[in-house]
Scaffold this motif. Sequence first.
Motif, PDB file in Angstrom:
ATOM      1  N   ARG A  56      54.549  45.746   0.674  1.00  0.00           N
ATOM      2  CA  ARG A  56      54.618  46.630   1.843  1.00  0.00           C
ATOM      3  C   ARG A  56      53.303  46.619   2.621  1.00  0.00           C
ATOM      4  O   ARG A  56      53.299  46.508   3.849  1.00  0.00           O
ATOM      5  CB  ARG A  56      54.949  48.067   1.403  1.00  0.00           C
ATOM      6  CG  ARG A  56      55.038  49.049   2.579  1.00  0.00           C
ATOM      7  CD  ARG A  56      55.450  50.432   2.096  1.00  0.00           C
ATOM      8  NE  ARG A  56      54.505  50.983   1.144  1.00  0.00           N
ATOM      9  CZ  ARG A  56      53.367  51.602   1.498  1.00  0.00           C
ATOM     10  NH1 ARG A  56      53.067  51.748   2.787  1.00  0.00           N
ATOM     11  NH2 ARG A  56      52.561  52.085   0.590  1.00  0.00           N
ATOM     12  N   GLU A  57      52.172  46.701   1.915  1.00  0.00           N
ATOM     13  CA  GLU A  57      50.873  46.707   2.585  1.00  0.00           C
ATOM     14  C   GLU A  57      50.606  45.378   3.290  1.00  0.00           C
ATOM     15  O   GLU A  57      50.075  45.353   4.413  1.00  0.00           O
ATOM     16  CB  GLU A  57      49.758  47.003   1.580  1.00  0.00           C
ATOM     17  CG  GLU A  57      49.772  48.398   1.000  1.00  0.00           C
ATOM     18  CD  GLU A  57      50.720  48.546  -0.182  1.00  0.00           C
ATOM     19  OE1 GLU A  57      50.842  49.661  -0.708  1.00  0.00           O
ATOM     20  OE2 GLU A  57      51.349  47.526  -0.573  1.00  0.00           O
ATOM     21  N   ILE A  58      50.977  44.274   2.640  1.00  0.00           N
ATOM     22  CA  ILE A  58      50.772  42.961   3.252  1.00  0.00           C
ATOM     23  C   ILE A  58      51.637  42.832   4.504  1.00  0.00           C
ATOM     24  O   ILE A  58      51.190  42.332   5.547  1.00  0.00           O
ATOM     25  CB  ILE A  58      51.100  41.836   2.248  1.00  0.00           C
ATOM     26  CG1 ILE A  58      50.007  41.769   1.178  1.00  0.00           C
ATOM     27  CG2 ILE A  58      51.242  40.501   2.953  1.00  0.00           C
ATOM     28  CD1 ILE A  58      48.646  41.346   1.703  1.00  0.00           C
ATOM     29  N   THR A  59      52.892  43.284   4.437  1.00  0.00           N
ATOM     30  CA  THR A  59      53.778  43.204   5.596  1.00  0.00           C
ATOM     31  C   THR A  59      53.199  43.994   6.772  1.00  0.00           C
ATOM     32  O   THR A  59      53.137  43.488   7.905  1.00  0.00           O
ATOM     33  CB  THR A  59      55.181  43.739   5.242  1.00  0.00           C
ATOM     34  OG1 THR A  59      55.753  42.909   4.228  1.00  0.00           O
ATOM     35  CG2 THR A  59      56.085  43.749   6.465  1.00  0.00           C
ATOM     36  N   GLU A  60      52.768  45.214   6.514  1.00  0.00           N
ATOM     37  CA  GLU A  60      52.202  46.040   7.580  1.00  0.00           C
ATOM     38  C   GLU A  60      50.941  45.417   8.160  1.00  0.00           C
ATOM     39  O   GLU A  60      50.729  45.404   9.376  1.00  0.00           O
ATOM     40  CB  GLU A  60      51.914  47.447   7.043  1.00  0.00           C
ATOM     41  CG  GLU A  60      53.178  48.232   6.683  1.00  0.00           C
ATOM     42  CD  GLU A  60      52.865  49.570   6.029  1.00  0.00           C
ATOM     43  OE1 GLU A  60      51.662  49.816   5.750  1.00  0.00           O
ATOM     44  OE2 GLU A  60      53.809  50.341   5.774  1.00  0.00           O
ATOM     45  N   PHE A  61      50.102  44.861   7.287  1.00  0.00           N
ATOM     46  CA  PHE A  61      48.866  44.237   7.746  1.00  0.00           C
ATOM     47  C   PHE A  61      49.145  43.029   8.625  1.00  0.00           C
ATOM     48  O   PHE A  61      48.574  42.864   9.713  1.00  0.00           O
ATOM     49  CB  PHE A  61      48.028  43.829   6.530  1.00  0.00           C
ATOM     50  CG  PHE A  61      46.848  42.964   6.873  1.00  0.00           C
ATOM     51  CD1 PHE A  61      45.754  43.497   7.539  1.00  0.00           C
ATOM     52  CD2 PHE A  61      46.842  41.623   6.535  1.00  0.00           C
ATOM     53  CE1 PHE A  61      44.664  42.705   7.852  1.00  0.00           C
ATOM     54  CE2 PHE A  61      45.758  40.822   6.851  1.00  0.00           C
ATOM     55  CZ  PHE A  61      44.662  41.356   7.507  1.00  0.00           C
ATOM     56  N   VAL A  62      50.051  42.166   8.159  1.00  0.00           N
ATOM     57  CA  VAL A  62      50.360  40.949   8.917  1.00  0.00           C
ATOM     58  C   VAL A  62      50.927  41.306  10.282  1.00  0.00           C
ATOM     59  O   VAL A  62      50.532  40.726  11.310  1.00  0.00           O
ATOM     60  CB  VAL A  62      51.338  40.060   8.131  1.00  0.00           C
ATOM     61  CG1 VAL A  62      51.879  38.931   9.007  1.00  0.00           C
ATOM     62  CG2 VAL A  62      50.650  39.479   6.903  1.00  0.00           C
ATOM     63  N   LEU A  63      51.852  42.242  10.348  1.00  0.00           N
ATOM     64  CA  LEU A  63      52.454  42.612  11.627  1.00  0.00           C
ATOM     65  C   LEU A  63      51.427  43.251  12.561  1.00  0.00           C
ATOM     66  O   LEU A  63      51.487  43.049  13.780  1.00  0.00           O
ATOM     67  CB  LEU A  63      53.641  43.545  11.398  1.00  0.00           C
ATOM     68  CG  LEU A  63      54.825  42.910  10.657  1.00  0.00           C
ATOM     69  CD1 LEU A  63      55.955  43.911  10.507  1.00  0.00           C
ATOM     70  CD2 LEU A  63      55.310  41.651  11.367  1.00  0.00           C
TER      71      LEU A  63
END
Length: 262
Positions: free
Chosen positions: A174-181
Amino acid sequence: MQPSPAEVARTLAAGRIAGSAYVANRPGPYRTRHVTDAQGRVLLLVSVVDDLALALRPVPGTDDTALVLDVRDLPPAAGAPPLGRVWISGWATALAGTEARQAALDYAEIDSTGDLLDVGGRFTLYRFEPAEIRLERETETIHIDPGEYGNVEPDPLHHLERELLADLADHHQREITEFVLRQLGESAPRPVGGPPPRVVRLDRYGFVVLLGAPGSRYRVRLAFPRPVRDHADLVQMLHPVLWPARHPRAEQGHLNQGETTV
């Protein structure tokens, strides 16, 4: 920011990936156990009863044997771009006495196998200094200067890459997804449907993310603000990404320009 060809070659040859040896005037290839020392010289650990030991016997009147070491990258995840394939040519010499003992210590820094205790008995250490280095990638072959190769270091995260990627996927998706976006903003097409962004490669300079649905996937590279020194430094660097609530004003890195469709 990303690894130079010389850094990639040193990383592939470091000894974390099994290689193959081609010996002059011998059938081959032979599977190898090898590492590279601090100067980039290749150390081969060879059983005295192995076919490679026979192949490495020098012809009368010489004390070395021409050899090529071939190491091919093994991508750590589906969809990960390969680093390539390195070919290192040189002349292998069997070590004995003080040289063999020092080489065993150098070998143990990378791979502390118990077989090193039998060097001089059941095992022999061979060493060769690279005379020619080629890095093959999908669309090119790069000839690397041996001096440049000897002056760089292998990536300090490479031997941990698979484990680190699994940890990010299992515990921080979840954190990686939010960061990438957040990093993509409007600078790249936003994925519509399909799986969430997935980190598929990681090195000291940053990581590669795979986005999009099957048939319309692309990769982006996100760079760290600076190269990381080791695993502990990576943890410190990623702390604002994985726990953003604790670091509301921390620098989050940047998107390295360029996308690759896969």
